[in-house]
Design an enzyme around this catalytic site. Sequence first.
Site, PDB file in Angstrom:
ATOM      1  N   ASP A  10     -16.519  20.313  21.137  1.00 50.92           N
ATOM      2  CA  ASP A  10     -17.722  20.914  20.562  1.00 50.92           C
ATOM      3  C   ASP A  10     -18.569  21.425  21.716  1.00 50.92           C
ATOM      4  OD1 ASP A  10     -19.865  21.552  18.786  1.00 50.92           O
ATOM      5  OD2 ASP A  10     -20.831  19.662  19.248  1.00 50.92           O
ATOM      6  N   SER A  11     -19.638  22.139  21.380  1.00 49.30           N
ATOM      7  CA  SER A  11     -20.556  22.594  22.421  1.00 49.30           C
ATOM      8  C   SER A  11     -21.359  21.424  22.998  1.00 49.30           C
ATOM      9  CB  SER A  11     -21.514  23.625  21.837  1.00 49.30           C
ATOM     10  OG  SER A  11     -22.158  23.082  20.703  1.00 49.30           O
ATOM     11  N   CYS A  73     -16.805  22.457  16.259  1.00 54.96           N
ATOM     12  CA  CYS A  73     -18.009  23.266  16.456  1.00 54.96           C
ATOM     13  C   CYS A  73     -17.907  24.430  15.477  1.00 54.96           C
ATOM     14  CB  CYS A  73     -18.049  23.780  17.893  1.00 54.96           C
ATOM     15  SG  CYS A  73     -19.341  24.999  18.191  1.00 54.96           S
ATOM     16  N   GLU A 151     -31.239  17.820  18.123  1.00 53.70           N
ATOM     17  CA  GLU A 151     -31.130  17.498  19.564  1.00 53.70           C
ATOM     18  C   GLU A 151     -32.359  16.710  20.035  1.00 53.70           C
ATOM     19  OE1 GLU A 151     -28.808  18.432  22.130  1.00 53.70           O
ATOM     20  OE2 GLU A 151     -27.414  18.921  20.527  1.00 53.70           O
ATOM     21  N   CYS A 183     -22.324  23.368  10.345  1.00 57.01           N
ATOM     22  CA  CYS A 183     -22.517  23.129  11.775  1.00 57.01           C
ATOM     23  C   CYS A 183     -22.468  21.622  11.946  1.00 57.01           C
ATOM     24  CB  CYS A 183     -23.880  23.687  12.185  1.00 57.01           C
ATOM     25  SG  CYS A 183     -24.486  23.077  13.764  1.00 57.01           S
ATOM     26  N   HIS A 185     -23.946  19.572  13.709  1.00 62.32           N
ATOM     27  CA  HIS A 185     -25.218  18.834  13.848  1.00 62.32           C
ATOM     28  C   HIS A 185     -25.801  18.460  12.481  1.00 62.32           C
ATOM     29  CE1 HIS A 185     -25.274  20.054  18.036  1.00 62.32           C
ATOM     30  NE2 HIS A 185     -26.431  19.452  18.227  1.00 62.32           N
TER      31      HIS A 185
HETATM   32  N1  DGL Z   1     -21.976  22.619  17.503  1.00 61.54           N
HETATM   33  C1  DGL Z   1     -22.531  23.892  17.151  1.00 61.54           C
HETATM   34  C2  DGL Z   1     -21.968  24.329  15.802  1.00 61.54           C
HETATM   35  O1  DGL Z   1     -21.411  23.524  15.073  1.00 61.54           O
HETATM   36  C3  DGL Z   1     -24.042  23.803  17.042  1.00 61.54           C
HETATM   37  C4  DGL Z   1     -24.706  23.609  18.367  1.00 61.54           C
HETATM   38  C5  DGL Z   1     -24.692  24.850  19.201  1.00 61.54           C
HETATM   39  O2  DGL Z   1     -25.344  25.850  18.818  1.00 61.54           O
HETATM   40  O3  DGL Z   1     -24.016  24.820  20.206  1.00 61.54           O
HETATM   41  O4  DGL Z   1     -22.063  25.485  15.475  1.00 61.54           O
END
Ligand code: DGL
Length: 268
Positions: A10-11, A73, A151, A183, A185
């Site tokens: 993931d990011s 992600c 976050e 997403c 998050h």
């Molecule tokens: N993990 C990213 C997603 O699911 C969200 C966080 C980001 O923007 O990097 O799209």
Amino acid sequence: MDNRCIGVFDSGLGGLSVMRHLIERFPHEDFVYFGDTARLPYGTRSEETILKYVKGDMAFMDTFHVKMVIVACGTASSVALPRMERHAYPVYGIVQVSADAAVRATQNGRIGVLATETTIKSAAFEKRIAENDPAAKVFPVACPLLVPLVENGCIDDELAVLGVEKYVSQLREQDIDTLILGCTHYPLLRGVIQKAIGGKVKLIDPGEETARFVERILSSGEIEPADVRKGEHQYFVSDSVYNFSAMGSLLLGKDIAKQVKKIDIEKY
Ligand code: DGL
């Protein structure tokens, strides 16, 4: 039996909402997780940049003996997965898995999607849903404030309620019966989102759906499960180990500090 590990990336931290379900459901599997914390967020960046980042993320995954990779992600699975070159192992994305689950879940064919700006711009959810059910109606909403809220630990306070309301209010008149948390998050805001949209709407959680999906893959024999043994988990980040370990331990409900290492993702 196949004791190669399962790669997840993931990011940043958000993908741990998927990891949580995977490690709970598959205690015998080894997992390698990468959070690209130095280059987060992905969700507001251009497609070109995401493609470059994901190329590096996959090159890092290639350094392990993986039997599959989960792109945990939403943004990376929307933009990069459909254009990814073939690897020696299968690669699955949470967008595709969640879109398929939403099509199975909806009764009235009206599906809402909450996701990052880049994911919504890519129309990846609409495309995947249309492949399965051309008659389904999709209502996408880009939610740029939700990742920063999570976050910063705002997952059930007044700010979270206000942020969620800003986006969910756009869906209230659409008569949706299914809402995709597009997403990784967003499952952390699940309680607030469910309250805002109402108890009758089914929420699609990418972590839950990915665990179900991997279960189907491993039980169908498409990829063999690991031996009955204790699985090992390794975590890698491209920025502060300390920050990731602290938040990650909270999200996973266990101390992962000793398993987190920093890497230089620019080398891949
Ligand atoms: N993990 C990213 C997603 O699911 C969200 C966080 C980001 O923007 O990097 O799209």
